[in-house]
Design a protein around this motif. Structure first.
Motif, PDB file in Angstrom:
ATOM      1  N   LYS A   1       0.832  -1.211   0.000  1.00  0.00           N
ATOM      2  CA  LYS A   1       0.000   0.000   0.000  1.00  0.00           C
ATOM      3  C   LYS A   1       0.864   1.258   0.000  1.00  0.00           C
ATOM      4  CE  LYS A   1      -2.951   2.462   3.318  1.00  0.00           C
ATOM      5  NZ  LYS A   1      -1.879   3.355   3.816  1.00  0.00           N
ATOM      6  N   ILE A   2       1.854   1.322   0.867  1.00  0.00           N
ATOM      7  CA  ILE A   2       2.709   2.509   0.957  1.00  0.00           C
ATOM      8  C   ILE A   2       3.502   2.703  -0.322  1.00  0.00           C
ATOM      9  CG2 ILE A   2       4.672   3.524   2.180  1.00  0.00           C
ATOM     10  CD1 ILE A   2       3.628   2.098   4.720  1.00  0.00           C
ATOM     11  N   ALA A   3       4.003   1.600  -0.904  1.00  0.00           N
ATOM     12  CA  ALA A   3       4.747   1.711  -2.154  1.00  0.00           C
ATOM     13  C   ALA A   3       3.866   2.247  -3.274  1.00  0.00           C
ATOM     14  CB  ALA A   3       5.319   0.346  -2.541  1.00  0.00           C
ATOM     15  N   GLN A   4       2.620   1.802  -3.321  1.00  0.00           N
ATOM     16  CA  GLN A   4       1.711   2.283  -4.356  1.00  0.00           C
ATOM     17  C   GLN A   4       1.324   3.740  -4.136  1.00  0.00           C
ATOM     18  OE1 GLN A   4       0.500   0.719  -7.210  1.00  0.00           O
ATOM     19  NE2 GLN A   4       2.096  -0.750  -6.692  1.00  0.00           N
TER      20      GLN A   4
ATOM     21  N   ARG B   1       2.633  14.185  -4.052  1.00  0.00           N
ATOM     22  CA  ARG B   1       3.510  13.095  -3.642  1.00  0.00           C
ATOM     23  C   ARG B   1       2.750  11.797  -3.405  1.00  0.00           C
ATOM     24  NH1 ARG B   1       6.820  16.660   0.826  1.00  0.00           N
ATOM     25  NH2 ARG B   1       7.687  18.180  -0.654  1.00  0.00           N
ATOM     26  N   THR B   2       1.693  11.598  -4.143  1.00  0.00           N
ATOM     27  CA  THR B   2       0.915  10.380  -3.982  1.00  0.00           C
ATOM     28  C   THR B   2       0.200  10.047  -5.280  1.00  0.00           C
ATOM     29  OG1 THR B   2      -0.770   9.288  -2.621  1.00  0.00           O
ATOM     30  CG2 THR B   2      -1.138  11.602  -3.154  1.00  0.00           C
ATOM     31  N   ARG B   3      -0.219   8.798  -5.407  1.00  0.00           N
ATOM     32  CA  ARG B   3      -0.943   8.334  -6.589  1.00  0.00           C
ATOM     33  C   ARG B   3      -2.182   7.558  -6.168  1.00  0.00           C
ATOM     34  NH1 ARG B   3       4.533   7.213  -9.094  1.00  0.00           N
ATOM     35  NH2 ARG B   3       4.642   8.647 -10.867  1.00  0.00           N
ATOM     36  N   THR B   4      -3.171   7.584  -7.035  1.00  0.00           N
ATOM     37  CA  THR B   4      -4.324   6.680  -6.963  1.00  0.00           C
ATOM     38  C   THR B   4      -4.006   5.477  -7.844  1.00  0.00           C
ATOM     39  OG1 THR B   4      -6.004   8.324  -6.422  1.00  0.00           O
ATOM     40  CG2 THR B   4      -6.721   6.451  -7.748  1.00  0.00           C
ATOM     41  N   TYR B   5      -4.470   4.299  -7.455  1.00  0.00           N
ATOM     42  CA  TYR B   5      -4.099   3.097  -8.210  1.00  0.00           C
ATOM     43  C   TYR B   5      -5.254   2.109  -8.274  1.00  0.00           C
ATOM     44  CZ  TYR B   5      -3.235   1.482  -3.395  1.00  0.00           C
ATOM     45  OH  TYR B   5      -3.362   1.188  -2.057  1.00  0.00           O
TER      46      TYR B   5
ATOM     47  N   ASN C   1      -7.204   3.024  -2.040  1.00  0.00           N
ATOM     48  CA  ASN C   1      -6.434   3.178  -3.281  1.00  0.00           C
ATOM     49  C   ASN C   1      -6.698   4.527  -3.954  1.00  0.00           C
ATOM     50  OD1 ASN C   1      -9.028   1.753  -3.636  1.00  0.00           O
ATOM     51  ND2 ASN C   1      -8.600   1.972  -5.814  1.00  0.00           N
ATOM     52  N   TYR C   2      -7.771   5.207  -3.586  1.00  0.00           N
ATOM     53  CA  TYR C   2      -8.014   6.564  -4.090  1.00  0.00           C
ATOM     54  C   TYR C   2      -7.160   7.536  -3.280  1.00  0.00           C
ATOM     55  CZ  TYR C   2     -12.135   4.806  -6.608  1.00  0.00           C
ATOM     56  OH  TYR C   2     -12.978   4.126  -7.458  1.00  0.00           O
ATOM     57  N   HIS C   3      -5.852   7.368  -3.378  1.00  0.00           N
ATOM     58  CA  HIS C   3      -4.995   8.059  -2.426  1.00  0.00           C
ATOM     59  C   HIS C   3      -4.646   9.479  -2.855  1.00  0.00           C
ATOM     60  CE1 HIS C   3      -3.408   6.952   1.420  1.00  0.00           C
ATOM     61  NE2 HIS C   3      -2.342   7.700   1.199  1.00  0.00           N
ATOM     62  N   PHE C   4      -4.600   9.743  -4.148  1.00  0.00           N
ATOM     63  CA  PHE C   4      -4.396  11.123  -4.574  1.00  0.00           C
ATOM     64  C   PHE C   4      -5.544  11.986  -4.044  1.00  0.00           C
ATOM     65  CE2 PHE C   4      -4.670  14.822  -7.223  1.00  0.00           C
ATOM     66  CZ  PHE C   4      -3.354  15.152  -7.504  1.00  0.00           C
ATOM     67  N   GLU C   5      -6.758  11.472  -4.173  1.00  0.00           N
ATOM     68  CA  GLU C   5      -7.930  12.210  -3.696  1.00  0.00           C
ATOM     69  C   GLU C   5      -7.899  12.356  -2.176  1.00  0.00           C
ATOM     70  OE1 GLU C   5      -8.416  10.699  -7.615  1.00  0.00           O
ATOM     71  OE2 GLU C   5      -7.971   9.618  -5.752  1.00  0.00           O
ATOM     72  N   HIS C   6      -7.488  11.297  -1.486  1.00  0.00           N
ATOM     73  CA  HIS C   6      -7.458  11.360  -0.025  1.00  0.00           C
ATOM     74  C   HIS C   6      -6.498  12.437   0.460  1.00  0.00           C
ATOM     75  CE1 HIS C   6      -7.577  10.247   4.129  1.00  0.00           C
ATOM     76  NE2 HIS C   6      -6.318   9.868   4.138  1.00  0.00           N
TER      77      HIS C   6
ATOM     78  N   ALA D   1       1.307  -1.661 -14.637  1.00  0.00           N
ATOM     79  CA  ALA D   1       1.644  -0.373 -14.025  1.00  0.00           C
ATOM     80  C   ALA D   1       1.782  -0.522 -12.512  1.00  0.00           C
ATOM     81  CB  ALA D   1       0.580   0.660 -14.371  1.00  0.00           C
ATOM     82  N   PHE D   2       0.957  -1.379 -11.937  1.00  0.00           N
ATOM     83  CA  PHE D   2       1.031  -1.670 -10.501  1.00  0.00           C
ATOM     84  C   PHE D   2       2.417  -2.223 -10.151  1.00  0.00           C
ATOM     85  CE2 PHE D   2       0.533  -5.060  -7.289  1.00  0.00           C
ATOM     86  CZ  PHE D   2       0.042  -4.334  -6.212  1.00  0.00           C
ATOM     87  N   CYS D   3       2.888  -3.194 -10.939  1.00  0.00           N
ATOM     88  CA  CYS D   3       4.209  -3.785 -10.698  1.00  0.00           C
ATOM     89  C   CYS D   3       5.324  -2.765 -10.930  1.00  0.00           C
ATOM     90  CB  CYS D   3       4.411  -5.004 -11.594  1.00  0.00           C
ATOM     91  SG  CYS D   3       3.334  -6.402 -11.180  1.00  0.00           S
ATOM     92  N   ALA D   4       5.166  -1.906 -11.931  1.00  0.00           N
ATOM     93  CA  ALA D   4       6.175  -0.874 -12.191  1.00  0.00           C
ATOM     94  C   ALA D   4       6.284   0.085 -11.015  1.00  0.00           C
ATOM     95  CB  ALA D   4       5.834  -0.119 -13.470  1.00  0.00           C
ATOM     96  N   GLN D   5       5.142   0.387 -10.395  1.00  0.00           N
ATOM     97  CA  GLN D   5       5.160   1.265  -9.222  1.00  0.00           C
ATOM     98  C   GLN D   5       5.889   0.587  -8.062  1.00  0.00           C
ATOM     99  OE1 GLN D   5       4.053   4.365  -8.905  1.00  0.00           O
ATOM    100  NE2 GLN D   5       3.962   4.673  -6.692  1.00  0.00           N
TER     101      GLN D   5
END
Length: 315
Positions: free
Chosen positions: A215-218, A233-237, A251-256, A293-297
């Motif tokens: 979760k933190i890595a994503q 400094r964050t992404r939604t995934y 996972n809606y972390h940009f919004e959070h 993209a998940f794995c790339a992150q």
């Protein structure tokens, strides 16, 4: 810091969905019913120990219980740290109740709620990934460093080595209460089914710790700490299993991070509004879609927006 115009509008849009604008009875019903569902899920995992073969129950039960415990972190501890798990008419009483509930669940999950969440989560939002001012995620792991940390989880009880609460002074009463809860549940499981129950309990904490690392890595890994604007400094995934591994819309972390007072159930609505405001050229940089993209992150290979794109959109 001067934010891009689209980001200022996104932050303002989040205020329209703030928990203080939600119908209080509906809000509390959603969260309490969700908590009841998690508790029932944990009970079903325990009950299955009597009928499922041990060779199948241990791996599957460990994963399922670990996901349930992770859900408790997100739904209760995380929302309580934002003072919005349950809402009362009086803001002061509501704040106090949320922190009491967070503390109680933290005891069960061997978490120092007061230091790491009640005091530590707001600085994380104000200064995400700042090595001097973010007490929660000052150095998000990805790539080889993430894999090295995950090796602890190959050992039963390895989650203890990764517990963020280890950095704070040990509270013997809190630790004793947590152990009493799980020893009691384990003893009951042994009596009703066998030793596979406490084995699943121990391994489930490893699963929870693994989900938290991912979760933190994503959310904050793959170079996002280099962003000058803290809101970026964050992404939604999104990926095939995000509903299981990132429960309650975390996972809606940009919004959070754009507006951390938006309740979890309103984040999809906020996400749609953010995508309308965010320049389409930036969608690929701040929203991770698909398993590749998940794995790339996770590997630390997701790019940041190039300088020329930034200057054009912010100019």
């Amino acid at each position: 810091m001067k934010h891009p115009e689209w980001l200022r509008q996104a932050i303002a849009a989040g205020r329209e969905l703030h928990y203080t604008r939600q119908p209080r009875i509906r809000h509390n019903a959603i969260n309490l019913m969700s908590l009841a569902a998690l508790i029932c899920g944990c009970g079903l995992v325990g009950a299955a120990s009597e009928s499922v073969p041990v060779w199948l129950y241990v791996p599957v039960g460990s994963v399922l219980l670990g996901c349930m415990l992770f859900g408790l972190f997100i739904l209760v501890i995380h929302e309580c740290s934002h003072e919005m798990f349950v809402l009362l008419a009086d803001p002061g009483r509501s704040r106090a109740l949320n922190h009491r509930i967070g503390w109680l669940v933290g005891v069960m999950l061997f978490t120092d709620y007061e230091n790491h969440w009640e005091k530590g989560h707001l600085p994380h939002h104000l200064h995400p990934t700042d090595p001097d001012r973010d007490p929660q995620n000052p150095d998000p792991l990805d790539g080889r460093r993430l894999l090295a940390r995950m090796r602890w989880l190959l050992l039963p009880g390895g989650a203890l080595a990764l517990n963020p609460s280890r950095r704070y002074p040990v509270s013997l009463p809190r630790l004793g209460a947590g152990l009493a809860i799980w020893v009691g549940l384990g003893a009951l499981g042994v009596k009703l089914a066998g030793f596979q129950v406490p084995v699943v309990m121990v391994l489930s904490f490893n699963v929870t710790a693994l989900l938290n690392l991912i979760k933190i890595a994503q959310e904050h890994g793959s170079g996002l700490s280099r962003e000058a604007d803290p809101y970026l400094r964050t992404r939604t995934y999104f990926h095939a299993t995000s509903i299981l591994t990132s429960p309650f819309n975390i996972n809606y972390h940009f919004e959070h991070h754009a507006s951390f007072g938006v309740p979890w159930y309103a984040l999809p609505t906020f996400h749609r509004r953010v995508l309308e405001l965010m320049p389409s050229e930036l969608h690929a940089y701040y929203v991770t879609r698909g398993f590749r993209a998940f794995c790339a992150q996770l590997a630390g290979r997701r790019p940041l927006p190039p300088a020329e794109l930034r200057s054009r959109l912010e100019g």
